[in-house]
Motif scaffolding. Structure first.
Motif, PDB file in Angstrom:
ATOM      1  N   LEU A 120     -23.020  51.694  71.780  1.00 24.16           N
ATOM      2  CA  LEU A 120     -22.250  51.534  70.346  1.00 24.16           C
ATOM      3  C   LEU A 120     -22.204  51.950  68.798  1.00 24.16           C
ATOM      4  N   ALA A 121     -23.605  52.544  69.070  1.00 25.03           N
ATOM      5  CA  ALA A 121     -23.459  53.500  68.175  1.00 25.03           C
ATOM      6  C   ALA A 121     -23.452  55.033  67.697  1.00 25.03           C
ATOM      7  N   ASP A 122     -23.122  55.743  69.442  1.00 29.30           N
ATOM      8  CA  ASP A 122     -22.693  57.167  69.094  1.00 29.30           C
ATOM      9  C   ASP A 122     -21.133  56.676  69.852  1.00 29.30           C
ATOM     10  N   SER A 123     -20.461  55.456  69.956  1.00 31.32           N
ATOM     11  CA  SER A 123     -19.862  55.572  69.751  1.00 31.32           C
ATOM     12  C   SER A 123     -18.911  55.066  68.083  1.00 31.32           C
ATOM     13  N   VAL A 124     -19.851  54.826  67.650  1.00 35.86           N
ATOM     14  CA  VAL A 124     -19.296  54.511  66.102  1.00 35.86           C
ATOM     15  C   VAL A 124     -19.424  56.048  65.323  1.00 35.86           C
ATOM     16  N   SER A 125     -20.087  56.824  66.041  1.00 38.63           N
ATOM     17  CA  SER A 125     -20.452  57.908  65.019  1.00 38.63           C
ATOM     18  C   SER A 125     -19.565  58.230  64.904  1.00 38.63           C
ATOM     19  N   LEU A 126     -20.520  59.393  63.301  1.00 36.38           N
ATOM     20  CA  LEU A 126     -18.351  60.379  62.898  1.00 36.38           C
ATOM     21  C   LEU A 126     -18.186  61.375  63.139  1.00 36.38           C
ATOM     22  N   ALA A 127     -19.360  62.037  64.052  1.00 35.98           N
ATOM     23  CA  ALA A 127     -19.235  63.209  65.190  1.00 35.98           C
ATOM     24  C   ALA A 127     -18.085  62.656  66.479  1.00 35.98           C
ATOM     25  N   VAL A 128     -18.537  61.554  66.530  1.00 37.50           N
ATOM     26  CA  VAL A 128     -17.933  61.617  67.631  1.00 37.50           C
ATOM     27  C   VAL A 128     -16.216  60.630  67.804  1.00 37.50           C
ATOM     28  N   LEU A 129     -16.337  60.392  66.411  1.00 35.07           N
ATOM     29  CA  LEU A 129     -15.277  60.130  65.403  1.00 35.07           C
ATOM     30  C   LEU A 129     -14.221  61.494  65.674  1.00 35.07           C
ATOM     31  N   VAL A 130     -14.546  62.162  65.034  1.00 34.83           N
ATOM     32  CA  VAL A 130     -14.424  63.182  64.368  1.00 34.83           C
ATOM     33  C   VAL A 130     -13.622  63.851  65.914  1.00 34.83           C
ATOM     34  N   VAL A 131     -14.331  63.664  67.424  1.00 31.20           N
ATOM     35  CA  VAL A 131     -14.080  64.428  68.208  1.00 31.20           C
ATOM     36  C   VAL A 131     -12.835  63.450  68.665  1.00 31.20           C
ATOM     37  N   LEU A 132     -12.665  61.984  68.618  1.00 30.21           N
ATOM     38  CA  LEU A 132     -11.639  61.873  68.891  1.00 30.21           C
ATOM     39  C   LEU A 132     -10.178  61.298  68.684  1.00 30.21           C
ATOM     40  N   GLU A 133     -10.242  62.457  67.316  1.00 32.84           N
ATOM     41  CA  GLU A 133      -8.501  62.552  66.198  1.00 32.84           C
ATOM     42  C   GLU A 133      -8.375  63.489  67.404  1.00 32.84           C
ATOM     43  N   SER A 134      -8.710  64.537  68.180  1.00 27.13           N
ATOM     44  CA  SER A 134      -8.231  65.029  68.804  1.00 27.13           C
ATOM     45  C   SER A 134      -7.288  65.228  70.274  1.00 27.13           C
ATOM     46  N   LEU A 135      -7.708  63.615  70.788  1.00 25.11           N
ATOM     47  CA  LEU A 135      -7.138  62.872  71.873  1.00 25.11           C
ATOM     48  C   LEU A 135      -5.848  61.868  71.659  1.00 25.11           C
ATOM     49  N   SER A 136      -4.983  62.023  72.803  1.00 21.27           N
ATOM     50  CA  SER A 136      -3.846  61.620  72.142  1.00 21.27           C
ATOM     51  C   SER A 136      -4.263  60.146  72.298  1.00 21.27           C
ATOM     52  N   PRO A 137      -2.912  59.179  71.367  1.00 22.21           N
ATOM     53  CA  PRO A 137      -3.335  57.727  70.959  1.00 22.21           C
ATOM     54  C   PRO A 137      -4.124  57.205  72.549  1.00 22.21           C
ATOM     55  N   LEU A 138      -2.763  57.110  73.318  1.00 20.42           N
ATOM     56  CA  LEU A 138      -3.327  56.713  74.705  1.00 20.42           C
ATOM     57  C   LEU A 138      -4.871  56.896  75.279  1.00 20.42           C
ATOM     58  N   GLU A 139      -4.898  57.929  75.721  1.00 23.91           N
ATOM     59  CA  GLU A 139      -6.053  58.560  75.757  1.00 23.91           C
ATOM     60  C   GLU A 139      -7.411  57.923  74.861  1.00 23.91           C
ATOM     61  N   ARG A 140      -7.125  58.024  73.712  1.00 25.89           N
ATOM     62  CA  ARG A 140      -8.000  57.455  72.435  1.00 25.89           C
ATOM     63  C   ARG A 140      -8.315  56.292  72.774  1.00 25.89           C
ATOM     64  N   ALA A 141      -7.211  55.475  73.369  1.00 27.92           N
ATOM     65  CA  ALA A 141      -7.600  53.853  73.316  1.00 27.92           C
ATOM     66  C   ALA A 141      -7.741  53.043  75.188  1.00 27.92           C
ATOM     67  N   VAL A 142      -7.849  54.215  76.208  1.00 27.31           N
ATOM     68  CA  VAL A 142      -8.542  54.539  77.204  1.00 27.31           C
ATOM     69  C   VAL A 142      -9.885  54.197  76.940  1.00 27.31           C
ATOM     70  N   PHE A 143     -10.422  55.573  76.366  1.00 28.07           N
ATOM     71  CA  PHE A 143     -11.978  55.948  75.898  1.00 28.07           C
ATOM     72  C   PHE A 143     -12.264  54.924  75.538  1.00 28.07           C
ATOM     73  N   VAL A 144     -11.982  54.264  74.070  1.00 29.58           N
ATOM     74  CA  VAL A 144     -12.352  53.414  73.728  1.00 29.58           C
ATOM     75  C   VAL A 144     -13.481  51.851  74.393  1.00 29.58           C
ATOM     76  N   LEU A 145     -12.119  51.996  75.495  1.00 27.89           N
ATOM     77  CA  LEU A 145     -12.446  50.659  75.481  1.00 27.89           C
ATOM     78  C   LEU A 145     -13.044  50.858  76.849  1.00 27.89           C
ATOM     79  N   ARG A 146     -12.830  52.156  77.518  1.00 29.01           N
ATOM     80  CA  ARG A 146     -13.662  52.409  78.793  1.00 29.01           C
ATOM     81  C   ARG A 146     -15.323  52.937  78.164  1.00 29.01           C
ATOM     82  N   GLU A 147     -15.574  53.235  77.177  1.00 30.24           N
ATOM     83  CA  GLU A 147     -16.433  54.244  77.295  1.00 30.24           C
ATOM     84  C   GLU A 147     -17.515  53.345  76.197  1.00 30.24           C
TER      85      GLU A 147
END
Length: 294
Positions: free
Chosen positions: A105-132
């Motif tokens: 949970l800490a890693d998934s909310v880290s600034l480094a990861v959230l910055v990387v998530l910006e480069s995903l499409s909205p649908l990819e980001r939703a799947v990644f968040v819910l799954r990972e």
């Protein structure tokens, strides 16, 4: 289900829904807006046929977050200088007793990861968040996004590979990060360039987010010498009324600087092998409203 029980059930899930929306959007204010819209839809819906309220609420929240993210993309393209997520206080509490789950949970909310998530499409980001981040089954994610399980698996694999390729490898040990943060503050406050540079990796990067609303570099600053000199210069300009404290934000220790009782700046460092690899500086006042000054 009565109106009161419906309200109680939603409030029980609100923190979880906010966590999903924040990881989708990177801004607490936007996440709260999405969850409030989810509440309005929940309160006006017929609940009797809802067998799994959490799944129903996650579906509403995720779809609203996808729509909001698509709208935000155009605004972020016009953002002045580097964009960083809005820092949030993190405390996972007794509901997350397992240390491994806390680390995820800490890693998934880290600034480094959230910055990387910006480069995903909205649908990819939703799947990644819910799954990972939350471990949702592929079938349940598919139901939430109106996609087949096979399509979700493909999206999940693509998103995970993308994130793994771009996510920096940093230490997540909170004790190590806190020790470096304290030493970083001592060196910067003491005006000791040599001591400060010794804490920085030779290729350290400093990313500053001001949105053009506060004084900060509008480009990424690189190398230990340049970052060290900049931080010492900033330290010398600090007001006599500036107060600083360490607070856990986005899963790790951060330095919160307050001037006359108002949060002015948030510093957070990512580290590996005993040195700081990246420094995040958030000065946009719009992103500091949710950080407590004391």
């Amino acid at each position: 289900m009565t109106a009161d029980s419906g309200t109680e059930l939603f409030e029980e899930h609100r923190p979880f829904l906010t966590g999903v929306a924040y990881r989708m959007l990177g801004r607490a204010a936007d996440a709260e807006d999405v969850v409030q819209e989810a509440w309005l839809r929940w309160s006006s819906a017929e609940h009797e046929g809802v067998r799994e309220p959490r799944a129903f609420l996650v579906r509403i929240t995720t779809r609203l977050a996808i729509d909001r993210l698509r709208h935000l993309r155009s605004r972020r393209e016009a953002y002045v200088g580097p964009w960083l997520p809005e820092p949030v206080v993190t405390a996972f509490g007794p509901a997350v007793p397992d240390s491994a789950e806390r680390a995820v949970l800490a890693d998934s909310v880290s600034l480094a990861v959230l910055v990387v998530l910006e480069s995903l499409s909205p649908l990819e980001r939703a799947v990644f968040v819910l799954r990972e981040a939350f471990g949702f089954p592929y079938a349940e994610i598919g139901a939430a996004l109106d996609r087949s399980e096979a399509a979700v698996r493909q999206l999940a694999g693509r998103a995970k590979l993308h994130v793994e390729e771009r996510k920096p490898r940093y230490d997540v040990d909170p004790a190590v990060r806190r020790d470096l943060t304290e030493r970083f503050l001592a060196a910067a406050s003491g005006g000791d360039l040599e001591q400060l540079v010794a804490l920085l990796a030779p290729d350290v990067r400093m990313v500053s987010d001001s949105g053009g609303k506060a004084k900060a570099p509008r480009r990424i600053v690189e190398t230990a010498d340049k970052v060290g000199r900049f931080l010492l210069a900033v330290g010398r300009e600090r007001s006599a009324t500036t107060e600083v404290r360490i607070l856990e934000l986005n899963g790790g220790p951060a330095l919160v600087f307050s001037v006359d009782g108002e949060v002015d700046t948030v510093f957070q460092a990512d580290a590996s092998d005993g040195v700081i690899r990246c420094v995040y500086v958030i000065r946009n006042p719009d992103k500091l409203a949710g950080v407590p000054a004391e």
